[in-house]
Design an enzyme around this catalytic site. Structure first.
Site, PDB file in Angstrom:
ATOM      1  N   GLU A   1     -56.178  19.363  -9.674  1.00 31.34           N
ATOM      2  CA  GLU A   1     -54.769  19.749  -9.593  1.00 31.34           C
ATOM      3  C   GLU A   1     -53.834  18.576  -9.900  1.00 31.34           C
ATOM      4  OE1 GLU A   1     -53.820  21.285  -5.729  1.00 31.34           O
ATOM      5  OE2 GLU A   1     -51.661  21.225  -6.073  1.00 31.34           O
TER       6      GLU A   1
ATOM      7  N   ASP B   1     -52.904  15.086   0.182  1.00 30.63           N
ATOM      8  CA  ASP B   1     -53.298  16.277  -0.565  1.00 30.63           C
ATOM      9  C   ASP B   1     -53.989  15.971  -1.885  1.00 30.63           C
ATOM     10  OD1 ASP B   1     -53.625  18.851  -1.377  1.00 30.63           O
ATOM     11  OD2 ASP B   1     -51.533  19.209  -1.889  1.00 30.63           O
TER      12      ASP B   1
ATOM     13  N   GLU C   1     -48.288  25.583   5.358  1.00 31.35           N
ATOM     14  CA  GLU C   1     -47.498  25.977   4.187  1.00 31.35           C
ATOM     15  C   GLU C   1     -47.042  27.439   4.270  1.00 31.35           C
ATOM     16  OE1 GLU C   1     -49.989  24.721   0.822  1.00 31.35           O
ATOM     17  OE2 GLU C   1     -48.936  22.796   0.853  1.00 31.35           O
TER      18      GLU C   1
HETATM   19  O1  GCW Z   1     -53.128  21.168  -2.861  1.00 35.27           O
HETATM   20  C1  GCW Z   1     -52.252  22.079  -2.286  1.00 35.27           C
HETATM   21  C2  GCW Z   1     -51.969  23.068  -3.356  1.00 35.27           C
HETATM   22  C3  GCW Z   1     -51.766  24.479  -2.878  1.00 35.27           C
HETATM   23  C4  GCW Z   1     -52.899  24.827  -1.913  1.00 35.27           C
HETATM   24  C5  GCW Z   1     -52.826  23.870  -0.741  1.00 35.27           C
HETATM   25  C6  GCW Z   1     -53.951  24.092   0.263  1.00 35.27           C
HETATM   26  C7  GCW Z   1     -54.068  26.864  -1.609  1.00 35.27           C
HETATM   27  O2  GCW Z   1     -50.858  22.630  -4.093  1.00 35.27           O
HETATM   28  O3  GCW Z   1     -51.760  25.306  -3.998  1.00 35.27           O
HETATM   29  O4  GCW Z   1     -52.877  26.161  -1.505  1.00 35.27           O
HETATM   30  O5  GCW Z   1     -52.953  22.551  -1.186  1.00 35.27           O
HETATM   31  O6  GCW Z   1     -54.915  23.346   0.200  1.00 35.27           O
HETATM   32  O7  GCW Z   1     -53.867  24.977   1.074  1.00 35.27           O
END
Ligand code: GCW
Length: 675
Positions: free
Chosen positions: A395, A367, A293
């Site tokens: 989340e 995720d 990311e």
């Molecule tokens: O779940 C996603 C989140 C990001 C997070 C990323 C990760 C810390 O939306 O906010 O960043 O994963 O796990 O690196």
């Protein structure tokens, strides 16, 4: 009698008077007095905890610290201290305990009865003490106890996505607990309360800062602050970890590169690590998000994950520190199916990591969705210890508004059979390394704590913090057992209340899947904040940041074809899962739309078509939330009014949200259905 309001600050450590005359009498008899052997900061914590808990639970003054282990005494201390007092734990039992395991047992000595809480280290004695208090808090029989209890996983971390500006990425319970401006001079009492709560459930590591890291966290100024927190945590048996940014040598060291193969870069990290250990002698290590990311990493220089991880591991090795290298990568050039990327990048690196590196893998391949099949990396890297990464923070689960108890989901992952070494190769065995007969093992979870008075935003979100710690210690515990413990400690031992809350909690995860993403749907949440539904979202610059990428609804049907006719992500699993997932007829329905693009008129086991089944799931999810609201209303008066109201308000919101999910998703998907 009116019940006094509570704000939830005490978590599961409330220590209310035992409200069962039989049990109370037993506890008063068995714990007539308390003898605490030994000294030191940790034993001091044990003493304080018992001083706080026992008079409250037993509603009597329990004489503490008689020197001699008298009749009907609770005797607490390390096995060495006990032996010096003539209370001998046989060597074979001691050996089984390792550093962290504890014993709670009845003992006869010179014709008198004692209850012993002991372990090889003071930290183990503390864990055992909390365990005994849990038995009392949940009204268990403590006559003739013989508990030998060891953690199945060595490193059990809570990781914080906390930023230096005080905000928390994906935090829904206020600001960070760490008062960076005040540290190191001022030690907030809350750091102790936090460490105490963690210790009570066996957590032994805390990563202080966000994996989307800032270089500031590694400056000398901040390391001194981190060291002050580490000093607080140490006597609770908790080590501090940090998440460094990979470009730190350039950002802080002024080097022209952060290439891990450059000796000057390695030397910079070595110096930094030396500095950290001067301040924090028991520092746990680094958790790293690299080339993920947009975060910097070794691939920026044509090097790979192993080069980066090993360079850091070498700097930490002589101190016993470790690297948790995250496998949360999904570079579009690796594969057009995001779910496949990590496997493709990491499996070829198996065997190339230093022994003090863990590759840290999220439970599922996308995720932290409401439900995902387990990550195919589990079982696929025999020579590399993998750390399991869970997310407590909700989340994608309605955050701190929805009541969703996550233990069932975590159990589903831990219990899943990878078939890596034939049947019986569960994810749990991969993580605790019993599958490979190796010792190094690690589990981490993204915390849901913050500055809110009740720590987690929703009173019921505390249960997920609790459940994580308990499962990290012993993944064989059931979601129900853990829920029941937590309810009894946090709310009430009244059998009706226990039964009612347990039913709510245990059904809540499946209900959330039903009203958000049933049948293997995933990633339909609103962009950015991930709260609420937006299945039609397709405006993101990357294909896999769009929700339409994940559900692929069209006139024919719904779902992501990850079978052999599609991306073949199913092929990343071992046989027979591979074939099972690949075939529409045998794919478990909970993962149907994860692995298949399913025709709308396809009939499911229920006899309903896909479209009918979807609507059925949404209705069932909403109905469960309706039921939770009704049930909760029935508890008014039996639960303290303050927490009652707080939860009521959130349940109402959850009810509205569940309806909104159903409305938005059925309207949206309905447009693709021909009739
Ligand atoms: O779940 C996603 C989140 C990001 C997070 C990323 C990760 C810390 O939306 O906010 O960043 O994963 O796990 O690196």
């Amino acid at each position: 009698m009116s019940i006094k309001g509570e704000d939830g600050y005490e978590l599961w450590l409330r220590y209310r008077k035992v409200d069962d005359p039989g049990r109370l009498a037993q506890y008063r008899r068995v714990i007539g007095s308390v003898v605490i052997l030994g000294q030191g900061e940790t034993i001091e914590i044990v003493r304080r905890e018992l001083e706080r808990a026992l008079p409250a639970l037993l509603d009597s003054s329990v004489p503490l610290y008689g020197k001699e282990p008298a009749n009907n005494a609770l005797v607490v201390g390390t096995v060495d201290e006990l032996a010096a007092a003539g209370l001998v734990i046989p060597q074979d039992r001691r050996d089984r305990l390792g550093e962290e395991g504890f014993i709670i047992c009845a003992y006869q000595h010179n014709g008198s009865n004692q209850l012993l809480v002991t372990g090889n280290s003071a930290a183990a004695v503390l864990t055992g003490t909390f365990h005994l208090l849990r038995l009392l808090q949940t009204y268990q029989d403590i006559d003739d106890l013989d508990v030998v209890n060891c953690p199945r996983i060595r490193h059990r971390l809570l990781v914080h996505w906390d930023n230096v500006d005080g905000s928390i990425e994906r935090g829904y319970a206020g600001r960070t607990l760490w008062q960076w401006d005040e540290l190191p001079e001022k030690i907030d009492v809350r750091y102790h309360d936090y460490a105490r709560a963690c210790a009570s459930i066996g957590i032994n590591g805390v990563a202080l800062n966000n994996v989307n890291a800032q270089a500031t966290s590694l400056t000398s100024e901040y390391l001194v602050k981190a060291a002050a927190l580490a000093d607080v945590f140490r006597p609770y048996g908790i080590r501090a970890y940090l998440s460094p940014i990979f470009s730190a040598p350039m950002q802080l060291g002024g080097l022209p590169t952060s290439d891990p193969r450059d000796p000057a870069v390695a030397a910079w990290w070595k110096d930094k690590v030396d500095e950290i250990y001067r301040l924090i002698p028991d520092f746990g290590g680094f958790q790293v998000k690299a080339n993920s990311e947009g975060e910097p990493g070794p691939q920026d220089y044509g090097a790979n994950h192993d080069d980066g991880a090993n360079m850091l591991a070498d700097a930490l090795a002589s101190y016993g520190g470790m690297v948790l290298w995250r496998a949360f990568v999904y570079d579009v050039t690796v594969d057009a199916d995001r779910a496949k990327c990590a496997y493709k990048e990491f499996v070829p690196l198996d065997g190339r990591f230093r022994p003090n590196v863990f590759v840290q893998v999220k439970n599922g391949p996308v995720d932290f969705q409401p439900r995902e099949p387990f990550h195919p990396l589990f079982g696929a890297m025999e020579q590399t210890p993998l750390a399991l990464e869970l997310q407590i923070a909700q989340e994608y689960f309605g955050q701190s508004i929805h009541l969703v108890y996550l233990a069932g989901m975590w159990k589903e992952v831990l219990d899943a059979d990878t078939y890596a070494k034939g049947p019986g190769s569960e994810v749990a065995g991969v993580i605790d390394r019993s599958l490979y007969d190796q010792a190094a093992s690690c589990i981490v979870a993204v915390a849901n704590t913050g500055s809110d008075r009740n720590w987690c935003g929703h009173h019921f979100s505390q249960a997920n913090w609790y459940a994580y710690g308990r499962l990290a210690w012993d993944h064989e515990l059931s979601a129900g057992t853990i829920a029941e413990e937590w309810i009894r400690m946090t709310w009430s031992n009244d059998p009706e209340i226990v039964k009612t809350l347990k039913k709510m909690m245990l059904g809540s995860w499946l209900a959330c899947i039903d009203y958000m993403t049933p049948l293997g749907l995933h990633h339909l949440m609103q962009e950015g904040h991930h709260y609420g539904p937006d299945p039609g979202f397709s405006a993101a610059p990357r294909p896999d940041w769009n929700n339409t990428y994940y559900h692929r609804a069209d006139k024919e049907g719904l779902g992501f074809d990850r079978s052999s006719t599609g991306s073949n992500a199913a092929g990343q699993y071992y046989s027979p899962l591979h074939e099972q997932f690949d075939n529409l007829a045998t794919c478990p329905e909970e993962y149907l739309l994860w692995f298949h693009h399913v025709p709308w008129e396809h009939r499911l086991k229920s006899g309903r078509t896909l479209w009918e089944e979807l609507q059925h799931c949404y209705d069932r999810g909403v109905a469960f939330v309706d039921e939770m609201c009704r049930t909760w209303e029935g508890l008014e008066g039996g639960i303290d009014p303050q927490r009652y109201r707080h939860v009521s308000e959130r349940l109402k919101k959850q009810q509205e949200n569940a309806r909104e999910w159903r409305r938005v998703c059925t309207e949206y998907f309905g447009r693709f259905v021909a009739w």
